[in-house]
Design an enzyme around this catalytic site. Structure first.
Site, PDB file in Angstrom:
ATOM      1  CG  LEU A  43      -2.071   0.949   1.332  1.00  0.00           C
ATOM      2  CD1 LEU A  43      -3.051   0.732   0.190  1.00  0.00           C
ATOM      3  CD2 LEU A  43      -2.784   0.782   2.671  1.00  0.00           C
ATOM      4  CG  ASP A  44       1.157   3.788  -3.494  1.00  0.00           C
ATOM      5  OD1 ASP A  44       1.963   2.864  -3.716  1.00  0.00           O
ATOM      6  OD2 ASP A  44       0.457   4.313  -4.372  1.00  0.00           O
ATOM      7  CB  ALA A  45       4.413   6.105   1.747  1.00  0.00           C
ATOM      8  CB  SER A  47      -2.643   4.609   0.079  1.00  0.00           C
ATOM      9  OG  SER A  47      -2.538   5.103  -1.244  1.00  0.00           O
ATOM     10  NE  ARG A 151       0.964   7.127  -7.392  1.00  0.00           N
ATOM     11  CZ  ARG A 151       0.938   7.597  -6.161  1.00  0.00           C
ATOM     12  NH1 ARG A 151       1.520   6.934  -5.182  1.00  0.00           N
ATOM     13  NH2 ARG A 151       0.325   8.724  -5.880  1.00  0.00           N
TER      14      ARG A 151
END
Length: 201
Positions: A43-45, A47, A151
């Site tokens: 999970l993106d930083a 998000s 993404r």
């Protein structure tokens, strides 16, 4: 009995245990000392929301490369997406049919336009807060996708003219965030029924 950890990842925390080169974001080691844990689906930083960790390789593989469900599709990942603007029927239909991104067309997604009161959990204040434009309204979508392009959710909503302001992952492979507070986690032991649902006999 195999187990996994459900973690409500805060904004600004990486999905890795080591620090990044420029120390811009906090690592998972800020929250976990168990070095046997591995992330099952990054999970993106920037998000927030559900991050699953496990020390069981078979469970990790079942979540990150799930078997196809009974209807022929992979198990979905559901996100709560705050977007700039009010979605039109046409924009929602585009997302449902799949949109053409630089790395190919996305699979059809499930999407609902929700009011904040209809979200499946109470929201917390994000730190830092989202940018707000007084003359531009914002909306919430519940979006389920069945693949994992880089993404992807942000690019999908931007493609149809709804820039993403905030992204919270609500569920993965049938596991939900529930009422976990920001930075909180819970360990879940997997019984035979749950293992079968993951495609593990």
């Amino acid at each position: 009995m195999p187990s996994l950890v459900l973690f409500n990842k805060p904004y600004g925390v990486q999905s890795q245990f080591s620090k990044d080169a420029n120390n811009k974001f906090a690592p998972l080691s800020t929250f976990f000392s168990d070095k046997s844990l591995r992330v099952a689906g990054r999970l993106d930083a920037t998000s927030e929301g559900l991050l699953i960790l496990t020390s069981d390789g078979q469970v990790n593989k079942a979540i990150t490369h799930p078997p196809r469900a009974n209807d022929g599709r992979k198990q979905g990942k559901t996100y709560l997406v705050q977007v700039e603007g009010i979605p039109t029927t046409a924009q929602l239909e585009q997302l449902r049919q799949g949109v053409m991104l630089k790395d190919g067309k996305t699979l059809p997604a499930e999407v609902q336009h929700l009011s904040e009161d209809e979200l499946p959990m109470p929201l917390w204040q994000r730190d830092p807060p989202i940018r707000e434009r007084k003359n531009v309204p914002d909306s919430w979508l519940m979006l389920t996708i069945y693949e994992g392009k880089n993404r992807q959710v942000r690019r999908m909503t931007a493609h149809v003219g709804l820039p993403c302001l905030r992204l919270i992952r609500w569920s993965v492979a049938g596991f939900e965030l529930g009422n976990l507070g920001v930075g909180e986690f819970v360990r879940v032991h997997l019984n035979k029924k749950r293992l079968r649902q993951l495609g593990i006999d």
